[in-house]
Design an enzyme around this catalytic site. Sequence first.
Site, PDB file in Angstrom:
ATOM      1  N   LYS A 179      41.648  58.523  49.210  1.00 57.22           N
ATOM      2  CA  LYS A 179      40.471  57.742  48.846  1.00 57.22           C
ATOM      3  C   LYS A 179      40.426  56.568  49.799  1.00 57.22           C
ATOM      4  O   LYS A 179      41.225  55.641  49.708  1.00 57.22           O
ATOM      5  CB  LYS A 179      40.538  57.237  47.400  1.00 57.22           C
ATOM      6  CG  LYS A 179      39.204  56.647  46.959  1.00 57.22           C
ATOM      7  CD  LYS A 179      39.313  55.733  45.749  1.00 57.22           C
ATOM      8  CE  LYS A 179      39.838  54.366  46.088  1.00 57.22           C
ATOM      9  NZ  LYS A 179      39.047  53.617  47.093  1.00 57.22           N
ATOM     10  N   GLU A 182      35.489  52.265  49.899  1.00 58.11           N
ATOM     11  CA  GLU A 182      34.050  52.461  49.710  1.00 58.11           C
ATOM     12  C   GLU A 182      33.251  51.449  50.531  1.00 58.11           C
ATOM     13  O   GLU A 182      32.061  51.621  50.738  1.00 58.11           O
ATOM     14  CB  GLU A 182      33.669  52.311  48.222  1.00 58.11           C
ATOM     15  CG  GLU A 182      34.125  53.462  47.333  1.00 58.11           C
ATOM     16  CD  GLU A 182      35.627  53.500  47.111  1.00 58.11           C
ATOM     17  OE1 GLU A 182      36.275  52.430  47.162  1.00 58.11           O
ATOM     18  OE2 GLU A 182      36.173  54.601  46.890  1.00 58.11           O
ATOM     19  N   GLU A 254      52.369  49.407  50.542  1.00 62.35           N
ATOM     20  CA  GLU A 254      52.219  48.456  51.659  1.00 62.35           C
ATOM     21  C   GLU A 254      51.276  47.373  51.155  1.00 62.35           C
ATOM     22  O   GLU A 254      50.066  47.573  51.110  1.00 62.35           O
ATOM     23  CB  GLU A 254      51.637  49.201  52.879  1.00 62.35           C
ATOM     24  CG  GLU A 254      52.100  48.644  54.205  1.00 62.35           C
ATOM     25  CD  GLU A 254      51.310  47.428  54.642  1.00 62.35           C
ATOM     26  OE1 GLU A 254      51.535  46.348  54.044  1.00 62.35           O
ATOM     27  OE2 GLU A 254      50.516  47.542  55.566  1.00 62.35           O
ATOM     28  N   CYS A 288      47.179  41.959  56.568  1.00 57.30           N
ATOM     29  CA  CYS A 288      48.282  41.667  55.654  1.00 57.30           C
ATOM     30  C   CYS A 288      49.416  40.909  56.353  1.00 57.30           C
ATOM     31  O   CYS A 288      50.164  40.186  55.714  1.00 57.30           O
ATOM     32  CB  CYS A 288      48.793  42.949  55.014  1.00 57.30           C
ATOM     33  SG  CYS A 288      49.132  44.246  56.199  1.00 57.30           S
TER      34      CYS A 288
END
Length: 483
Positions: A179, A182, A254, A288
């Site tokens: 997934k 979006e 992660e 990140c």
Amino acid sequence: MTTATSSYPPLALYIDGAWTEGSGTRREPVVDPATGQVLGELPLAEPADLDAALEAADRGWRSWRDTPIETRSRILHTAARLLRERAQEIGRVMTMEQGKPLAEAAGEVQRVANLLEWDCEEARRAYGRIIPTGPGENLTVLREPIGPVAAFVPWNFPAGSPMRKIAAAVSAGCSIVIKASEEVPGTAVLITRAFHDAGLPAGVLNLVFGVPEEVSSHVIVSPVIRFVAFTGSIPVGKHLAQRAASVMKPSAMELGGHAPVIVCADADPKSAAVACARGKYANAGQVCTSPSRFFVHRSIAEEFTTALVEASEAVRVGNGLEPGVQMGPLVNARRREAVHRLVTDAREKGATVLTGGEIPDGPGYFYPPTVLVDVPADAAILSDEPFGPLAPVIVFDDLDEALRQANALPYGLAAYGFTNRADTADRLVRGFEAGILSINHTGGSVPQAPSGGYKESGYGREGGAEGLDGYLVTKRVSHRLQA
Ligand code: NAD
């Protein structure tokens, strides 16, 4: 397939080797963060579509794991070549939906091609071992593909994040139901198209979009899935790790960080500031591993801060499709509000904003490079991951105290140090509690080395030989030569 803008690709799910709008009618708009314009309508998966993807992944894995590794490798090398050839086209779509400058976006596509090649070569060396025994018995250890993988990835690296999971899974001989985000689906669609065009068999890679919680609650617990991989925020990571644990599935997480930078007294303050600005404003700070707390020795703090402000004000902010733009908008209004809230909170508690710190007029979700000093210890910006172009500078006198503060948060993803002394560098290397450490630069990740966190920044590694570990399972075989 549904699309609103001609240069933006049609959006669809990819299940069992075919593009589909899914069985439902739910759609979500995809927005260009530089203009606010709607780029396309994304179809969302219904439970029946997820079941179709899971069944396909189960079949896909069983044939892919038994496909000769030469054949697997040839297909994956072809996909990498197609990605390289299409880097500008895919990069353009990435800029439209995510905002980062075109050169950064096209470079990301080139890097994912490198990553895919590296992983598929490394998978050819997924050696087991032979353990000595007496005569009459062969004792061996095999490393096999673990099976269908469920993956969930965010929007900040629309090519990099999906490819980290896809490359490791398909190289190891697994299938995957991924997934992707979006908010940036076009890039994932074009990456998937490259695998399709390279001849990846049906069912090995399945791309879905949907309501995140609906998708993860359906997919993770499915008996088809053997491994769960997630990149994103710490709260969502904990939620998905618990869900995976409830059905005893291994997972890799992660997650976020709040990377400290320590600029030591012997470092060159100007070149350190330029390197810090480069790292800080890459992808508008939505990384990140982005450096996000700058501890600077008092003796060079003024020079460093002046140079950092200068470098920050020199960054050309704008629509990433325009030539010369170095930093695009933030990904959405929610992110910009969160970033601005941190600046407002710090200001109210006594911090001084030396540059930036105001939401500009006009369309899009732009936010300027922002440098703060005199930030009090209780300001949220020093403990909440900023995920935006914010650089709080904190002055220190004693390196051990700076390291203590650097390590004080529950995160431990990346850390940076600047020093020209070997013994000081050694103190930093040993002292930082972080999985990704850079000394005298703020450069990004490379395929041949592992990335991953300490503490709440997660577990598992992506990249390097370690990157395939989660996607392989160990089998001990004791074979007595006579029954
Ligand atoms: P998020 O964790 O809410 O979302 C990240 C991804 O996970 C998205 O694609 C989202 O759709 C998906 N997701 C969210 N809830 C889910 C669920 N229940 N099941 C399955 N998937 C789910 O992060 P965000 O709001 O997009 O970004 C905000 C924060 O996330 C940032 O401040 C940063 O801390 C963190 N973040 C980290 C990374 C990273 O690389 N580690 C990347 C993006 C965001």
